[in-house]
Design a protein around this motif. Structure first.
Motif, mmCIF file in Angstrom:
data_model
loop_
_atom_site.group_PDB
_atom_site.id
_atom_site.type_symbol
_atom_site.label_atom_id
_atom_site.label_comp_id
_atom_site.label_asym_id
_atom_site.label_seq_id
_atom_site.Cartn_x
_atom_site.Cartn_y
_atom_site.Cartn_z
ATOM 1 N N LEU A 105 108.033 5.341 42.421
ATOM 2 C CA LEU A 105 107.556 6.381 43.328
ATOM 3 C C LEU A 105 106.886 5.789 44.555
ATOM 4 N N ALA A 106 106.210 4.657 44.388
ATOM 5 C CA ALA A 106 105.547 3.974 45.500
ATOM 6 C C ALA A 106 105.581 2.478 45.230
ATOM 7 N N ASN A 188 111.316 7.680 47.940
ATOM 8 C CA ASN A 188 111.896 9.011 47.748
ATOM 9 C C ASN A 188 111.479 9.987 48.847
ATOM 10 N N GLY A 189 110.894 9.482 49.898
ATOM 11 C CA GLY A 189 110.515 10.342 51.010
ATOM 12 C C GLY A 189 109.476 11.370 50.621
ATOM 13 N N ALA A 190 109.763 12.638 50.891
ATOM 14 C CA ALA A 190 108.786 13.706 50.682
ATOM 15 C C ALA A 190 108.661 14.148 49.227
ATOM 16 N N VAL A 191 109.520 13.661 48.336
ATOM 17 C CA VAL A 191 109.448 14.070 46.931
ATOM 18 C C VAL A 191 108.107 13.626 46.340
ATOM 19 N N ALA A 192 107.381 14.560 45.758
ATOM 20 C CA ALA A 192 106.064 14.320 45.148
ATOM 21 C C ALA A 192 105.041 13.843 46.168
ATOM 22 N N ALA A 193 105.211 14.256 47.428
ATOM 23 C CA ALA A 193 104.320 13.784 48.489
ATOM 24 C C ALA A 193 102.864 14.132 48.204
ATOM 25 N N HIS A 194 102.588 15.362 47.780
ATOM 26 C CA HIS A 194 101.203 15.766 47.561
ATOM 27 C C HIS A 194 100.585 15.061 46.362
ATOM 28 N N LEU A 241 110.703 12.198 37.934
ATOM 29 C CA LEU A 241 111.213 12.234 39.304
ATOM 30 C C LEU A 241 112.370 13.216 39.467
ATOM 31 N N THR A 242 113.300 13.242 38.508
ATOM 32 C CA THR A 242 114.443 14.147 38.636
ATOM 33 C C THR A 242 114.013 15.605 38.539
ATOM 34 N N MET A 268 103.933 21.877 33.308
ATOM 35 C CA MET A 268 103.180 20.972 32.431
ATOM 36 C C MET A 268 103.548 21.176 30.975
ATOM 37 N N ASP A 269 103.356 20.124 30.213
ATOM 38 C CA ASP A 269 103.584 20.162 28.774
ATOM 39 C C ASP A 269 102.460 20.960 28.131
ATOM 40 N N ALA A 270 102.819 21.969 27.334
ATOM 41 C CA ALA A 270 101.821 22.868 26.770
ATOM 42 C C ALA A 270 100.979 22.219 25.686
ATOM 43 N N HIS A 271 101.423 21.079 25.150
ATOM 44 C CA HIS A 271 100.699 20.438 24.052
ATOM 45 C C HIS A 271 99.938 19.194 24.504
ATOM 46 N N THR A 272 100.534 18.397 25.358
ATOM 47 C CA THR A 272 99.887 17.155 25.787
ATOM 48 C C THR A 272 99.094 17.312 27.072
ATOM 49 N N GLY A 273 99.361 18.368 27.846
ATOM 50 C CA GLY A 273 98.707 18.536 29.133
ATOM 51 C C GLY A 273 99.336 17.718 30.244
ATOM 52 N N GLU A 274 100.401 16.959 29.951
ATOM 53 C CA GLU A 274 101.040 16.135 30.968
ATOM 54 C C GLU A 274 101.688 17.028 32.032
ATOM 55 N N VAL A 275 101.381 16.752 33.291
ATOM 56 C CA VAL A 275 102.006 17.468 34.393
ATOM 57 C C VAL A 275 103.338 16.791 34.697
ATOM 58 N N ILE A 276 104.422 17.512 34.467
ATOM 59 C CA ILE A 276 105.769 16.970 34.669
ATOM 60 C C ILE A 276 106.190 17.106 36.126
ATOM 61 N N SER A 277 105.721 18.163 36.766
ATOM 62 C CA SER A 277 106.044 18.380 38.176
ATOM 63 C C SER A 277 104.916 19.164 38.820
ATOM 64 N N LEU A 278 104.577 18.781 40.060
ATOM 65 C CA LEU A 278 103.583 19.505 40.837
ATOM 66 C C LEU A 278 104.065 19.499 42.280
ATOM 67 N N ALA A 279 104.367 20.682 42.801
ATOM 68 C CA ALA A 279 104.965 20.778 44.134
ATOM 69 C C ALA A 279 104.199 21.761 44.993
ATOM 70 N N SER A 280 104.126 21.458 46.284
ATOM 71 C CA SER A 280 103.484 22.336 47.256
ATOM 72 C C SER A 280 104.287 22.286 48.552
ATOM 73 N N LEU A 281 104.600 23.455 49.090
ATOM 74 C CA LEU A 281 105.370 23.549 50.331
ATOM 75 C C LEU A 281 104.624 24.414 51.341
ATOM 76 N N PRO A 282 104.679 24.057 52.616
ATOM 77 C CA PRO A 282 105.416 22.931 53.198
ATOM 78 C C PRO A 282 104.790 21.586 52.833
ATOM 79 N N ASP A 283 105.641 20.535 52.872
ATOM 80 C CA ASP A 283 105.171 19.218 52.491
ATOM 81 C C ASP A 283 105.338 18.241 53.651
ATOM 82 N N PHE A 284 105.337 16.949 53.369
ATOM 83 C CA PHE A 284 105.384 15.924 54.405
ATOM 84 C C PHE A 284 105.959 14.650 53.799
ATOM 85 N N ASP A 285 106.279 13.703 54.667
ATOM 86 C CA ASP A 285 106.763 12.393 54.226
ATOM 87 C C ASP A 285 105.578 11.433 54.228
ATOM 88 N N PRO A 286 105.144 10.929 53.058
ATOM 89 C CA PRO A 286 103.988 10.030 53.033
ATOM 90 C C PRO A 286 104.225 8.717 53.769
#
Length: 599
Positions: A105-106, A188-194, A241-242, A268-286
């Motif tokens: 990712l970085a 990956n550009g703007a993917v997961a930027a926030h 990422l996918t 997010m996973d309801a049992h482990t609390g793991e955040v699988i995806s977090l998205a906010s739009l509009p976004d940006f390229d980090p």
């Protein structure tokens, strides 16, 4: 100190005495000489022994120190020695960031900085014109003035591309110099930027520069990422990422289709609390992080993370908590009939339903049909103190301890005077504000068997064993009700029905606050909090649209059932196969087409 007594070699008295006795006087001299030599020998021996003792102590101490150091090295973990870059004390290393599958990712990219020694320029005017031609944002006249200021050193660029470096090299100016360093790269550009946030250069030297995180996990884990003792070990996040890319793609399409000002989603996973995806739009390229807004509404900036910084009224999604508490405390059961005759008047205010549901509804139907009056009646049974305590135990009254620095800004807003009227409006999500992340965590607690879950971006070894909030029996009833909201014709989220996947959830449409006071009449925050598979949820997905509006059969629709629900349904249809959830009870050919379209 007195001189030591010396023995005379030929004492007169003894010589005279020896002569009278007929003895040889020379024997006395020899005896005295022998005694004197013995004294000198003893003194020299004592001095030599003292010196040998001191030397022995010194050698013992030295060898003991060496032995101790060798034992410490033998028992410690092996580590590569750290070497400063060209004698610089700047820590220029920074660990990679990867997703749950190890995808980058970085990372860092070796590049060069550009600086100038003005006193070494052959033709300052030509150098200024050449740099202005290479870098569009530089002005030749401004550069020439800087070159003529008398300074012997100045930065031109903190990092340049290989192509730009070659163009600068072709200028042939000996005063234009390059300094090696690493720069932060987001492939990956703007993917997961926030989530990632971004980084910048901190302290810089000619041959090195430190990289500092400025937002997101880059800032939250800045010390760990810069730690040389990591030995190249990347920071592994719970993100996929996918899945993240799919969520952002669907969310962007939904935002456009629904004419929304902004959109966000948390998976997010309801049992482990793991955040699988977090998205906010509009976004940006980090890779080219924009500057923050200096004036105006900060939520209009693409840097604003709507999922964890945006504190909104989330409307009827809160009805689940009211029903859950009433069931858990034994005040009602799912078939208890509730008076829904409206309007319900309290302290000079009228509480109405979106539709007329008749004089009575069961607790089950109060949630499925989303009755404000029925939910307010349940809140009256619960009371202010117990309601506040329950929501507090769910974590809805404080900022979440999450792995991003922005989460500290997402502090819920609720009445300082929590009276009876507030209790009734809060029961259906008005008069209280929180973030999407708060809502996702609370829904996970409601459907995972009743134990509290704390969201995290770090991989977990297994389910979180948090505080029990509700019983497993109550949690099972809530799952059935959420499923009915989607499955039943009277439910407010029947557009979320997806062939092959059991989806449950609750809609929420809240009028958007007007900064001048009150609420807008034609602007809403539309939210759909969903769980899947509904019979035993593995995941919670919350989708929120800011000011959505769509025309259906010539009528403008803004409620979540028409806007957020279909967007969330498409997200689930796309990501469920990526999460390893195969469609159930569906024709194999249809299942294959669904799976193929999600790739």
């Amino acid at each position: 100190m007195s001189e030591p007594r010396r023995i005379a070699l030929r004492p007169l008295a003894r010589i005279l005495d020896a002569r009278q006795k007929g003895e040889n006087p020379d024997a006395i001299e020899r005896e005295n000489l022998r005694l004197r030599h013995e004294q000198q020998r003893d003194k020299l021996r004592q001095r030599a022994e003292s010196r040998l003792f001191v030397m022995a102590v010194c050698f013992f101490a030295a060898f003991s120190a060496v032995a101790f150091k060798m034992s410490v090295l033998a028992t410690s973990e092996p580590a590569e020695p750290s070497v400063a870059t060209s004698g610089s004390s700047i820590i220029s290393t920074r660990a990679d960031i990867v997703d749950r599958e190890g995808r980058v990712l970085a990372t860092n990219l070796v590049t060069n900085a550009l600086y100038v020694h003005p006193h070494e320029l052959i033709d300052p005017a030509a150098a200024a014109e050449g740099l202005a031609a290479i870098f569009d944002d530089l002005d030749a006249d401004m550069l020439l003035r800087r070159f003529s200021s008398g300074s012997r050193f100045m930065w031109i660029r903190g990092s340049i591309s290989p192509e730009q470096q070659q163009l600068v090299h072709d200028l042939g100016e000996p005063g234009l110099l390059f300094g090696p360093r690493e720069m932060r790269l987001y492939p990956n550009g703007a993917v997961a930027a926030h989530v990632l946030g971004g980084a910048r250069f901190g302290e810089q030297a000619v041959n090195a520069a430190e990289i500092l995180g400025v937002a997101g996990v880059e800032a939250e884990f800045d010390a760990e990422l810069r730690d040389p003792n990591r030995n190249g070990q990347p920071l592994e996040l719970s993100l996929d990422l996918t899945v993240q890319a799919a969520v952002e793609e669907v969310l962007a399409g939904g935002m456009t289709l629904m004419n929304a000002q902004g959109a966000s989603a948390v998976l997010m996973d309801a049992h482990t609390g793991e955040v699988i995806s977090l998205a906010s739009l509009p976004d940006f390229d980090p890779n080219q992080r924009p500057r923050p807004l200096l004036e105006g509404d900060p939520s209009l900036s693409p840097l604003f993370n709507r999922a964890i910084q945006g504190v909104y009224e989330l409307g009827s999604t809160y009805k689940l908590f009211t029903v859950a508490q009433a069931l858990e405390e034994g005040l009602v059961n799912s078939e208890t009939m509730i008076d829904t005759q409206g309007p319900l008047r309290m302290a000079g205010f009228n509480i109405n339903d979106f539709h007329d549901y008749g004089p009575r509804l069961s607790v089950h139907d109060v949630l499925v049909r989303s009755s404000n009056i029925g939910t307010a009646r349940l809140a009256q049974m619960i009371g202010p103190e117990r309601q506040q305590d329950f929501l507090g135990r769910l974590g809805l009254l404080e900022a979440i301890d999450f792995d991003m620095i922005e989460a500290r800004q997402g502090r819920p807003i609720y009445p300082s005077n929590w009276g009876q009227l507030s209790t009734m409006t809060i029961s259906y999500g008005h008069g209280i504000s929180a973030t999407q992340l708060h809502l996702a965590a609370a829904y996970a607690t409601m459907v995972n068997g009743g134990t509290r879950v704390t969201p995290t971006l770090q991989r977990q070894a297994g389910p979180q064993l948090g505080e029990r909030i509700i019983s497993e029996e109550t949690s099972a009833l809530l799952r059935e009700m959420l499923r009915a909201v989607v499955r039943d014709e009277e439910g407010t989220a029947n557009l979320a029905e997806i062939p092959g996947y059991e989806v449950g959830g609750k809609t929420g449409s809240a009028d958007k606050p007007n900064p001048q006071g009150g609420y807008y009449e034609d602007r809403v925050i539309a939210t759909f909090a969903s769980v899947f598979p509904a019979n035993d949820p593995d995941y919670v997905l919350v989708v929120t649209l800011d000011e959505p509006s769509i025309s259906v059969l010539g009528e403008t629709r803004r409620t979540a059932g028409w806007t957020a629900v279909p967007v969330a349904a498409e997200v689930i249809r796309r990501v469920a196969p990526l999460l390893g959830l195969a469609p159930q009870d569906i024709d194999p050919e249809v299942a294959y087409r669904l799976s193929s379209s999600s790739q």
